[in-house]
Write a protein that holds these residues in place. Structure first.
Motif, PDB file in Angstrom:
ATOM      1  N   GLU A   1       0.997  -1.087   0.203  1.00  0.00           N
ATOM      2  CA  GLU A   1      -0.161  -0.011   0.002  1.00  0.00           C
ATOM      3  C   GLU A   1       1.031   1.185  -0.012  1.00  0.00           C
ATOM      4  O   GLU A   1       1.892   0.976   0.448  1.00  0.00           O
ATOM      5  N   GLY A   2       0.300   2.370  -0.387  1.00  0.00           N
ATOM      6  CA  GLY A   2       1.283   3.482  -0.432  1.00  0.00           C
ATOM      7  C   GLY A   2       0.202   4.716  -0.930  1.00  0.00           C
ATOM      8  O   GLY A   2      -1.072   4.665  -0.825  1.00  0.00           O
ATOM      9  N   ARG A   3       0.785   5.893  -1.128  1.00  0.00           N
ATOM     10  CA  ARG A   3       0.259   7.067  -1.627  1.00  0.00           C
ATOM     11  C   ARG A   3       0.635   7.326  -2.994  1.00  0.00           C
ATOM     12  O   ARG A   3       2.033   7.630  -3.317  1.00  0.00           O
TER      13      ARG A   3
ATOM     14  N   ALA B   1      -3.414   4.027  -2.056  1.00  0.00           N
ATOM     15  CA  ALA B   1      -3.427   3.341  -3.247  1.00  0.00           C
ATOM     16  C   ALA B   1      -2.950   1.797  -2.842  1.00  0.00           C
ATOM     17  O   ALA B   1      -1.976   1.736  -1.908  1.00  0.00           O
ATOM     18  N   HIS B   2      -3.520   0.719  -3.436  1.00  0.00           N
ATOM     19  CA  HIS B   2      -3.036  -0.524  -3.362  1.00  0.00           C
ATOM     20  C   HIS B   2      -2.576  -1.034  -4.668  1.00  0.00           C
ATOM     21  O   HIS B   2      -2.808  -0.647  -5.563  1.00  0.00           O
TER      22      HIS B   2
ATOM     23  N   ALA C   1      -3.795   1.395  -7.728  1.00  0.00           N
ATOM     24  CA  ALA C   1      -4.839   1.717  -7.796  1.00  0.00           C
ATOM     25  C   ALA C   1      -5.537   2.376  -6.723  1.00  0.00           C
ATOM     26  O   ALA C   1      -5.259   1.987  -5.543  1.00  0.00           O
ATOM     27  N   HIS C   2      -6.405   3.631  -6.769  1.00  0.00           N
ATOM     28  CA  HIS C   2      -7.019   4.381  -5.710  1.00  0.00           C
ATOM     29  C   HIS C   2      -7.842   3.158  -4.889  1.00  0.00           C
ATOM     30  O   HIS C   2      -8.735   2.171  -5.201  1.00  0.00           O
ATOM     31  N   SER C   3      -7.614   3.327  -3.666  1.00  0.00           N
ATOM     32  CA  SER C   3      -8.277   2.225  -2.720  1.00  0.00           C
ATOM     33  C   SER C   3      -9.541   2.099  -2.497  1.00  0.00           C
ATOM     34  O   SER C   3     -10.394   1.330  -2.165  1.00  0.00           O
ATOM     35  N   ASP C   4     -10.153   3.448  -2.860  1.00  0.00           N
ATOM     36  CA  ASP C   4     -11.692   3.462  -2.782  1.00  0.00           C
ATOM     37  C   ASP C   4     -12.353   3.081  -4.182  1.00  0.00           C
ATOM     38  O   ASP C   4     -13.310   2.391  -4.259  1.00  0.00           O
TER      39      ASP C   4
ATOM     40  N   ASN D   1       3.979   5.528 -15.867  1.00  0.00           N
ATOM     41  CA  ASN D   1       2.850   6.488 -16.117  1.00  0.00           C
ATOM     42  C   ASN D   1       2.525   6.799 -14.687  1.00  0.00           C
ATOM     43  O   ASN D   1       2.204   5.742 -13.818  1.00  0.00           O
ATOM     44  N   THR D   2       2.261   7.938 -14.396  1.00  0.00           N
ATOM     45  CA  THR D   2       1.784   8.323 -12.951  1.00  0.00           C
ATOM     46  C   THR D   2       1.089   9.686 -12.876  1.00  0.00           C
ATOM     47  O   THR D   2       1.533  10.500 -13.543  1.00  0.00           O
TER      48      THR D   2
END
Length: 326
Positions: A133-135, A141-142, A160-163, A183-184
Motif C-alpha cells: 500500500e502507499g500514496r 493506493a493498493h 489503484a485508488h483504494s476507494d 505512467n503516474t
C-alpha cells in the motif's frame, strides 16, 4: 450505482466466471474487476507523467460519464499540440493545428484504462498478487504486481485508488526489476465538481462525430474475413489473435496487412508490406520505453513486429513469420 451495489455487481460477475474458481485468485480477481470498471465509470481529471529513460512527457486528461456514455479529452502539455477528444467509440485526433483523423477505436488501451475487460488471459499468463500500500498523487493506493510465467514478457506493477479502483500509477519492469517505463498521476481530482466544458468539443469538432468529413477522415482499416495466408509460428504461449486487417498507414503508398495478438495485458502487432523504395524503415531493432520495434526483410516483403514485450520476443516472432498460402 452506490459503492456497495457496484461491488456486489463485481462479485456476481466474478462468481459467474468459471475460469476463476480458485479461491486464492478470487480476491485479486474482484479487485481487478473493480479497477477495470473504474477506468470507464469514474469521473476524473488530472495531470500525469509518462517517462522512460531520460524522456518525460506531461499530459492533462479529463474523463466524464453521463447518460450519453463516456467522454474524454487527453492533451499533451509538451511541444506541438497533440490532443485526443473521445466521444464513446469515436476519437478525434489533433497533431499541431491539423485534424488528423476521425475513426472508431480499435481496442487500444491507454493510461489509466490499461486493463482489459476480459480478464481470463491474465491468470493464464501472469502470477498476480497484491503487494503493498502507499500514496500516489495524494491518494491512498493498493499495488498489484503481474509477474509473467516466462521470460518473453515484462512484469507490470499497478497502483489503484483504494476507494474507487482508478489506476493511479503503472510501471513496466524488466527481468531485473528495473523500471522501463512509467505512467503516474501527479495531480488528480476524482468525482465531485469536475469542469465538463474542457471535455466537450466545440461546435465544428462536435459535427465531426456525426458526419464523416472528407478533409479529416482517414480511411479505416478493413477487417479480413478470410485470413491473408500469413502465419506466425513462434508466438509466446498465451498470446491469441485479436484481429487481422488490411489498413492504411500514414506515409505508406499501399495498405499493409496487420495481425494483432494479446495476452490480456501486452500486445504484439505484425505488419507485412511491400517495401517502398523511398521509405526510411531500415531493418533492425529500436525501442521506445517498453515498446520494441523489429524490422526485417523477408523475400519481397518488409516485416515489422511491434510489441510491449522484451526485444527477444519481437525478434522471435519476426523470425517465425511465413506465408502459408490461402
Amino acid at each position: 450505482m452506490t459503492k456497495p451495489a457496484f461491488l456486489l455487481t463485481v462479485l456476481l460477475l466474478a462468481t459467474a466466471h468459471g475460469a476463476f474458481a480458485d479461491p486464492l485468485w478470487q480476491d485479486e480477481l474482484n479487485w481487478l474487476k473493480t479497477m477495470t470498471f473504474a477506468a470507464h465509470q469514474t469521473d476524473y481529471s488530472g495531470t500525469f507523467v509518462y517517462q522512460y529513460g531520460n524522456h518525460v512527457e506531461t499530459s492533462r486528461i479529463t474523463h466524464i460519464v453521463d447518460r450519453d456514455g463516456e467522454h474524454g479529452r487527453l492533451e499533451s502539455l509538451d511541444g506541438a499540440r497533440r490532443e485526443i477528444i473521445r466521444n464513446n467509440d469515436q476519437v478525434l485526433c489533433y497533431l499541431g493545428d491539423s485534424k488528423v483523423k476521425v475513426e472508431e477505436r480499435q481496442g487500444a488501451r491507454m493510461f489509466p484504462a490499461l486493463l482489459p475487460e476480459q480478464l481470463s488471459l491474465l491468470n493464464e499468463n501472469y502470477l498476480i498478487k497484491q503487494v503493498e500500500e502507499g500514496r500516489v498523487a495524494g491518494f491512498h493506493a493498493h499495488a498489484m504486481i503481474f509477474q509473467p510465467k516466462d521470460n518473453l514478457r515484462y512484469t507490470h506493477k499497478m497502483w489503484a485508488h483504494s476507494d474507487s479502483g482508478l489506476l493511479l500509477k503503472a510501471e513496466v519492469l524488466d527481468d531485473r526489476g528495473r523500471v522501463i517505463e512509467q505512467n503516474t498521476f501527479t495531480q488528480l481530482t476524482i468525482g465531485g465538481n469536475i469542469d465538463r466544458t474542457w471535455v466537450v468539443a466545440d461546435k465544428s469538432d462536435a459535427a465531426l462525430f456525426t458526419h464523416k468529413p472528407h478533409h479529416a477522415h482517414m480511411p479505416k482499416a478493413e477487417a479480413l474475413t478470410n485470413a491473408s495466408g500469413w502465419q506466425v509460428d513462434m508466438l509466446p504461449t498465451g498470446f491469441r489473435k485479436i484481429t487481422e486487417m488490411r489498413r492504411p498507414l500514414r506515409g505508406k503508398k499501399t495498405p499493409v496487412i496487420q495481425m494483432v495478438y494479446s495476452d490480456g495485458l501486452a500486445g504484439i502487432s505484425v505488419f507485412i508490406e511491400m517495401p517502398d523504395n523511398d521509405q526510411d524503415d531500415h531493418p533492425g531493432l529500436s525501442s521506445q520505453g517498453a515498446m520494441q520495434i523489429y524490422r526485417k526483410i523477408s523475400g519481397d516483403y518488409l516485416l515489422t513486429v511491434v510489441g510491449e514485450v522484451p526485444p527477444r520476443t519481437v525478434m522471435q516472432v519476426a523470425e517465425s513469420v511465413r506465408y502459408g498460402g490461402q
